[in-house]
Enzyme design. Structure first.
Site, mmCIF file in Angstrom:
data_model
loop_
_atom_site.group_PDB
_atom_site.id
_atom_site.type_symbol
_atom_site.label_atom_id
_atom_site.label_comp_id
_atom_site.label_asym_id
_atom_site.label_seq_id
_atom_site.Cartn_x
_atom_site.Cartn_y
_atom_site.Cartn_z
ATOM 1 N N CYS A 1 0.782 -1.327 0.005
ATOM 2 C CA CYS A 1 -0.039 -0.077 -0.098
ATOM 3 C C CYS A 1 0.726 1.201 0.008
ATOM 4 O O CYS A 1 1.737 1.549 -0.953
ATOM 5 C CB CYS A 1 -1.039 -0.164 1.148
ATOM 6 S SG CYS A 1 -2.003 1.144 1.136
ATOM 7 N N ASP B 1 -9.402 -3.357 -7.211
ATOM 8 C CA ASP B 1 -8.638 -2.316 -6.158
ATOM 9 C C ASP B 1 -9.413 -0.819 -6.488
ATOM 10 O O ASP B 1 -9.090 -0.437 -7.715
ATOM 11 C CB ASP B 1 -7.340 -2.296 -6.278
ATOM 12 C CG ASP B 1 -6.452 -1.333 -5.254
ATOM 13 O OD1 ASP B 1 -7.126 -0.361 -4.800
ATOM 14 O OD2 ASP B 1 -5.515 -1.675 -5.001
ATOM 15 N N HIS C 1 -7.851 -4.360 -3.072
ATOM 16 C CA HIS C 1 -6.847 -3.809 -2.424
ATOM 17 C C HIS C 1 -6.188 -4.568 -1.082
ATOM 18 O O HIS C 1 -7.444 -5.303 -0.550
ATOM 19 C CB HIS C 1 -6.968 -2.239 -1.856
ATOM 20 C CG HIS C 1 -5.870 -1.708 -1.404
ATOM 21 N ND1 HIS C 1 -5.025 -1.058 -2.232
ATOM 22 C CD2 HIS C 1 -5.374 -1.053 -0.201
ATOM 23 C CE1 HIS C 1 -3.844 -0.499 -1.627
ATOM 24 N NE2 HIS C 1 -4.050 -0.502 -0.446
#
Length: 276
Positions: free
Chosen positions: A156, A213, A245
């Protein structure tokens, strides 16, 4: 935060224990890697303005270990990131996760992402890259690390940093970026995104992204892939069509076992292929 206060803060800061408050409750199937046969735990990394905490794990015996920098999510170096370093250590690596937000605040104690985002937004890329340089120096000098075999992986927020550091440090042999943002608006503190540095990458980066995502549009993935074509980069991006995600985050509902295991297998092969 005033400079004196800030220095005092980072000098006394410690790593999180357990999982960050903002990620509760923890999934029942969370992966746990013990430290048997490892040297694992908190260390202090000397940096320009003091010390920052980090979590490192390595085999208990041996030396000259390949080094892997493990770059945190928005939640800091909490238990999930610490566990990942132990997974690497079990495979013979010296893995280190430095706490890169600590000057701006301890995000592990905050209970919501809305509280965390403003702190992370204040973290300058220049600070992060400098801290990672210091971490590599420490790994070589103090932890039996082999600077000729240096890799980096991040998740991330750390995925974006993985791309940037692979362009910044010529000693990096390979990087693996898990769903890091690729395109964004430049700011004074974050002046570049991965799309801006593809042509200057000093090491090949493998990007692992989710087709579902909602925060990283697939058209931005294609933009970066197009940049690969016009450069000499050997980087690649893999997209898992059905993955959201944070599909590697086994402590969260977003976890997707099949894609996570495949991504980890690809990571290890990518490191070996590129000399890490």
């Amino acid at each position: 935060m005033q400079e004196v206060t800030r220095r005092k803060f980072i000098a006394t800061a410690t790593l999180a224990t357990g999982f960050a408050l903002a990620v509760q409750p923890i999934s029942a199937g969370v992966i746990t890697t013990d430290d048997k046969g490892l040297v694992a735990g908190a260390v202090k990394i000397p940096v320009k303005d003091g010390e920052i905490p980090a979590y490192r794990a390595a085999p208990a015996t041996g030396e000259n270990f390949p080094i892997v920098l493990v770059i945190q999510e928005i939640f800091g170096v909490h238990e999930h990131i610490q566990d990942i370093t132990r997974r690497f250590a079990r495979l013979g690596y010296l893995a280190i996760a430095p706490e890169l937000f600590i000057r701006q605040g301890d995000v592990s104690k905050l209970s919501s992402i809305d509280e965390i985002r403003p702190i992370v937004a204040k973290v300058p890329d220049s600070q992060v890259l400098s801290d990672l340089d210091a971490t590599v120096k420490w790994a070589k000098k103090s932890a039996k690390g082999n600077g000729e075999k240096l890799g980096i992986t991040g998740f991330c927020w750390g995925g974006r940093i993985t791309w940037l550091y692979a362009a910044h440090n010529p000693s990096v042999k390979a990087g693996v970026a898990w769903y890091g943002r690729l395109v964004g608006d430049a700011t004074e503190l974050q002046p570049q995104y991965p799309i801006d540095i593809v042509s200057t990458l000093k090491a090949p980066v493998l990007g692992l992204y989710g087709g579902k995502d909602t925060g990283i549009p697939l058209d931005t993935v294609e933009q970066v892939r197009d940049r690969f074509k016009s450069s000499n980069s050997k980087s690649e991006i893999i997209v898992y069509p059905d993955a959201p995600h944070a599909f590697f985050a086994d402590y969260r509902p977003s976890y997707r076992e099949k894609e996570a295991k495949d991504g980890w297998k690809r990571l290890l092969a990518w490191f070996k292929q590129n000399g890490v």
